[in-house]
Design a protein around this motif. Structure first.
Motif, mmCIF file in Angstrom:
data_model
loop_
_atom_site.group_PDB
_atom_site.id
_atom_site.type_symbol
_atom_site.label_atom_id
_atom_site.label_comp_id
_atom_site.label_asym_id
_atom_site.label_seq_id
_atom_site.Cartn_x
_atom_site.Cartn_y
_atom_site.Cartn_z
ATOM 1 N N THR A 135 0.802 -1.220 0.000
ATOM 2 C CA THR A 135 0.000 0.000 0.000
ATOM 3 C C THR A 135 0.838 1.275 0.000
ATOM 4 O OG1 THR A 135 -0.149 -0.072 2.421
ATOM 5 C CG2 THR A 135 -1.901 -1.152 1.161
ATOM 6 N N GLN A 184 2.720 4.291 -1.141
ATOM 7 C CA GLN A 184 2.805 5.078 -2.368
ATOM 8 C C GLN A 184 4.208 5.643 -2.525
ATOM 9 O OE1 GLN A 184 0.115 5.386 -4.620
ATOM 10 N NE2 GLN A 184 -0.604 3.767 -3.243
ATOM 11 N N TYR A 185 4.659 5.756 -3.765
ATOM 12 C CA TYR A 185 6.018 6.217 -4.008
ATOM 13 C C TYR A 185 6.238 7.626 -3.458
ATOM 14 C CZ TYR A 185 10.393 7.095 -6.496
ATOM 15 O OH TYR A 185 11.694 7.387 -6.804
ATOM 16 N N ALA A 193 6.591 6.961 -9.510
ATOM 17 C CA ALA A 193 5.212 7.342 -9.195
ATOM 18 C C ALA A 193 4.302 7.094 -10.397
ATOM 19 C CB ALA A 193 5.157 8.809 -8.792
ATOM 20 N N GLU A 194 3.012 7.025 -10.120
ATOM 21 C CA GLU A 194 2.040 6.873 -11.190
ATOM 22 C C GLU A 194 2.013 8.132 -12.056
ATOM 23 O OE1 GLU A 194 0.224 4.193 -11.971
ATOM 24 O OE2 GLU A 194 1.300 3.119 -10.375
ATOM 25 N N GLU A 211 0.649 12.605 -9.168
ATOM 26 C CA GLU A 211 1.630 12.091 -8.220
ATOM 27 C C GLU A 211 3.040 12.204 -8.784
ATOM 28 O OE1 GLU A 211 2.966 8.128 -5.683
ATOM 29 O OE2 GLU A 211 1.614 7.915 -7.396
#
Length: 388
Positions: free
Chosen positions: A16, A18-19, A340-341, A345
């Motif tokens: 879970t 996130q970068y 990151a996406e 982000e």
């Protein structure tokens, strides 16, 4: 020493995480942590359970020479042997303290083992000019290691080489870590000489103080300065990654027989720190050598010790003054932000990395470029005159 004198090593779920949060909470603040649930689908999770897998693997160069530790932590002796002999020793005597530590499996011709895992998205997001740069440690070849050891073996307090960052994945067994915040590097390494730059203890300055022994029961009495540091303690389970950011002083011991993988890396999160160490290396080691030797002899000696061709080394050193150019910095930032996406982000990560790297490089870049320019000038002049 009591457990209450340590902070708990932060634990975060890799499924879970996130970068952007990884950058903001761990990588840029130089905060060590444990990341769980990484490598759940890697073949290594099922295969890397003992030394015998590596001994039977057709892609392992068993003749590669390595240094191992024999004996319990604190009383170990260094043993020079081969990968094959070390694996056989561990397999035949699993209860005897023996540690195949820092097996450079890529440099040692066993790079086929990389088929058993994938690098997690949080790490090693760097262009080739960083990961392959010999002055920065040539991390794509020379900073990839396997550690295979029995219960009771350990790695003493140290700082990772070149002030790089590292991720260590535990394929089997359990490890106990004590890690300091990277922000407390100056406090903990003051007076320790070359040990502060990630060199092995036998290569450290003979007149310098040792790094604090984090597992010493009298740690805080013997090294009072450690009371001022943020020291984190935690246990790494099978499948966990321990992230040690740049400047993180740390120690680890095996609570069970362990097989683990470590990659150190240079990217936009730690480039300023690694450039600072490279400046020290240029001033204290490389430039003095270059001043004393003829350019061809200098290149020959250095290329042998680094394991690369003289032509490759020469070009890398001549290109060094432009390493931290605006164009290269932008490429490093873009590559790191790629974790990151796409979209908001990624743009937020790019902006965060850009601002922090520019701020840190402002303190480092002038001295690095001055030393690199002198080296280039001496090499260029010497090589030019030798052709006449």
């Amino acid at each position: 020493m009591t457990a209450t004198e340590f902070l708990p090593l932060p634990v975060v779920d890799g499924r879970t995480l996130q970068y952007e949060d990884f950058l903001k909470t761990y990588a840029l603040p130089r905060q060590p942590c444990l990341i769980t649930n990484l490598g759940e689908n890697w073949p290594a999770l099922a295969k890397w359970t003992s030394a015998m897998y590596f001994l039977d693997h057709q892609g392992v160069n068993k003749n590669w020479e390595v240094s191992c530790s024999a004996g319990p932590a604190g009383a170990e002796a260094e043993v020079e042997t081969t990968v094959g002999e070390a694996l056989r020793t561990i397999g035949a005597n699993p209860s005897e303290p023996f540690y195949l530590n820092a097996w450079a499996y890529v440099r040692g011709g066993s790079e086929g083992l990389a088929e058993d895992f994938s690098v997690p998205k949080f790490f090693e997001r760097a262009p080739d000019f960083l990961s392959s740069n010999v002055v920065l440690g040539n991390s794509s070849i020379d900073m990839r290691w396997l550690y295979i050891g029995s219960k009771g073996t350990a790695s003493p307090t140290h700082v990772d080489t070149n002030l790089s960052s590292a991720w260590l994945w535990c394929a089997s067994g359990r490890k106990e870590w004590i890690c300091a915040s990277g922000e407390d590097y100056d406090l903990l390494t003051a007076g320790t000489g070359s040990a502060a730059h990630g060199y092995r203890s036998e290569d450290s300055d003979t007149d310098s103080d040792p790094l604090p022994d984090f597992f010493d029961p009298q740690l805080f009495a013997k090294w009072p300065k450690t009371r001022q540091a943020r020291l984190y303690r935690g246990v790494q389970e099978k499948g966990d990654v321990c992230f040690n950011p740049s400047r993180c002083v740390h120690a680890v011991r095996n609570l069970e027989a362990c097989v683990s993988l470590t990659h150190n890396f240079v990217d936009a999160t730690n480039l300023a720190d690694v450039a600072l160490d490279a400046t020290r290396s240029l001033r204290e080691e490389i430039l003095p050598m270059c001043r004393e030797m003829r350019p061809k002899s200098f290149l020959k000696h250095l290329s042998r010790s680094l394991g690369i061709s003289r032509a490759e080394l020469s070009q890398a050193l001549l290109d060094l003054p432009s390493l931290l150019s605006d164009e290269n910095v932008e490429e490093a930032v873009s590559c790191a932000a790629g974790g990151a996406e796409p979209g908001a982000e990624r743009e937020a990560c790019r902006a965060m990395l850009h601002a922090e790297l520019r701020r840190r490089l402002a303190k480092v870049k002038p001295a690095f470029e001055e030393a690199a320019a002198e080296l280039k000038e001496r090499l260029a002049a010497g090589l030019s005159s030798s052709k006449k």
